[in-house]
Design an enzyme around this catalytic site. Sequence first.
Site, short mmCIF file in Angstrom:
data_model
loop_
_atom_site.label_atom_id
_atom_site.label_comp_id
_atom_site.label_asym_id
_atom_site.label_seq_id
_atom_site.Cartn_x
_atom_site.Cartn_y
_atom_site.Cartn_z
N TYR A 46 42.17 45.18 28.59
CA TYR A 46 41.03 45.67 29.36
C TYR A 46 39.74 45.30 28.64
CZ TYR A 46 41.32 48.03 33.73
OH TYR A 46 41.40 48.26 35.06
N GLU A 48 36.21 45.56 30.23
CA GLU A 48 35.06 45.74 31.12
C GLU A 48 33.77 45.42 30.38
OE1 GLU A 48 35.44 49.72 32.61
OE2 GLU A 48 36.34 49.02 34.48
N ASP A 192 27.38 26.53 47.55
CA ASP A 192 28.80 26.88 47.42
C ASP A 192 29.59 25.58 47.43
OD1 ASP A 192 31.43 27.59 47.76
OD2 ASP A 192 31.05 29.14 49.26
N THR A 218 34.99 27.97 43.59
CA THR A 218 36.34 28.47 43.30
C THR A 218 36.96 27.49 42.30
OG1 THR A 218 37.19 27.22 45.17
CG2 THR A 218 36.70 29.55 45.55
N LYS A 221 40.82 25.02 44.02
CA LYS A 221 40.87 23.99 45.07
C LYS A 221 40.82 22.60 44.46
CE LYS A 221 39.09 27.21 48.44
NZ LYS A 221 37.93 27.67 49.22
N ARG A 227 43.35 30.41 39.85
CA ARG A 227 42.81 31.01 41.07
C ARG A 227 41.68 31.97 40.75
NH1 ARG A 227 44.24 31.25 46.41
NH2 ARG A 227 45.59 29.51 45.98
#
Length: 429
Positions: A46, A48, A192, A218, A221, A227
């Site tokens: 974790y 954060e 984008d 992203t 792709k 991912r």
Amino acid sequence: MKDKEVELLIKKELIREEIYLDLIPSENYASQDVLDASGSVFTNKYAEGYPKKRYYPGVEVVDELEELCIERAKKVFNCNFANVQALSGSTANLAIYLALLRPGDRIVSMNLNHGGHLSHGAHVSVTGKFYNIFHYGVDEKTEMIDYDKVKEICLITKPKLIVAGASNYSRKINWKKFKAIADLVGAYLVADISHISALVVTNLHPNPFPYADVVMTTMQKQIRGARGAIILSNNEEIAKKIDNAVFPGIQGGPQENIIAGKAVTLFEVMQPFFKTYCKNMLANNKALCDEFIKAGYHVISGGTDNHLFCVDVFSKVKYTSDIVEKWLQDAHILANKNTIPFEKNSPRTPSGIRMGSPAGTTRGLKVEDFQNIGKWMVKIINSKGDEKVINEIKVKVLELLKKHPIYKDKISNFDPFEIDSLNEYDAKK
Ligand SMILES: *Cc1c(COP(=O)(O)O)cnc(C)c1O
């Protein structure tokens, strides 16, 4: 694996990937290194917050990892700031809007039917519910972006943010023209580049920097990685707002395992073979597209400058593309049904079929292969799904794929082509 059900499903998916020709332009095959990093022990931690500003102890290693990933992203995209925590392209876009806008503010973006993305403010997306969206599209004749029309729409609607970028647009995007329009109306420009980021980093498509205020891509792709998404900028104030929007604005703990996968992706992008992959991808896609043009099909915009294109099959054979998609899948070829600009059919039974070369190129297919694939697809569609034709071509597709395994090591102790269908796999297990 102790869980035999999931183990068998992973194997089944591996077989599916090996025995189908993937022409879906948003898909690709991540390397074994990317898979290993993405499934590593970093999944346990974790963290954060951001490097050196975490809400948990024990973060010295994830800090090093995330800083490495950020440094690589900045180097590869040639910019000053990078957020590598976004879980997906859609959440990244939402984070960008959250950072720069207030609910109800106006956004101008590309119409979904003309090639835009759901997260650019489609009414079914949260982005369409929180913001006031106006769309531009392509010109009815050229089927390319009409920049004069974009300007006209922006002058009338006075958006606070303009999104440039698409999921189904086969031509180069002129960032400079978008920037001029954004400046004219005082709007932020967001690029984008999810679909074209590999071409951008290899200088085979113009870079949205220095024109865009924010760039998002992203990673799963065309750029062939883990991912998730990354958000880039050159403006410190904007970068801070974006960090706050990603965490705590939208997300909790980052997926440091996926950040490891993104870092490995960026390492691969910096290797010489990556540019070769991109050049081959362009040549392969053009070869495939030319076969449809030669056969008298209407390709949207009349051709392609990138890794994808969309064919209006309905105007030629009077079958909608959901049916054509099925014929092709029966021959082990995957290309997805898609709406076309000024679509007259419904989104579920549209006129277009979208395809491209990233995945096929990754698996090693060459121009001659893509020429053959184009001919096979045309034959199937011209035959209106004749079963004999489909079966004959399926044999050729399988022969080709068998020569180009995706994951050689994973299939070293069995033959995915031994079975004829995935149903047969179920029966066997
Ligand atoms: C795929 C895509 C997205 C969304 O990415 P997800 O990871 O599927 O949420 C956003 N924008 C564009 C242009 C895309 O093609």
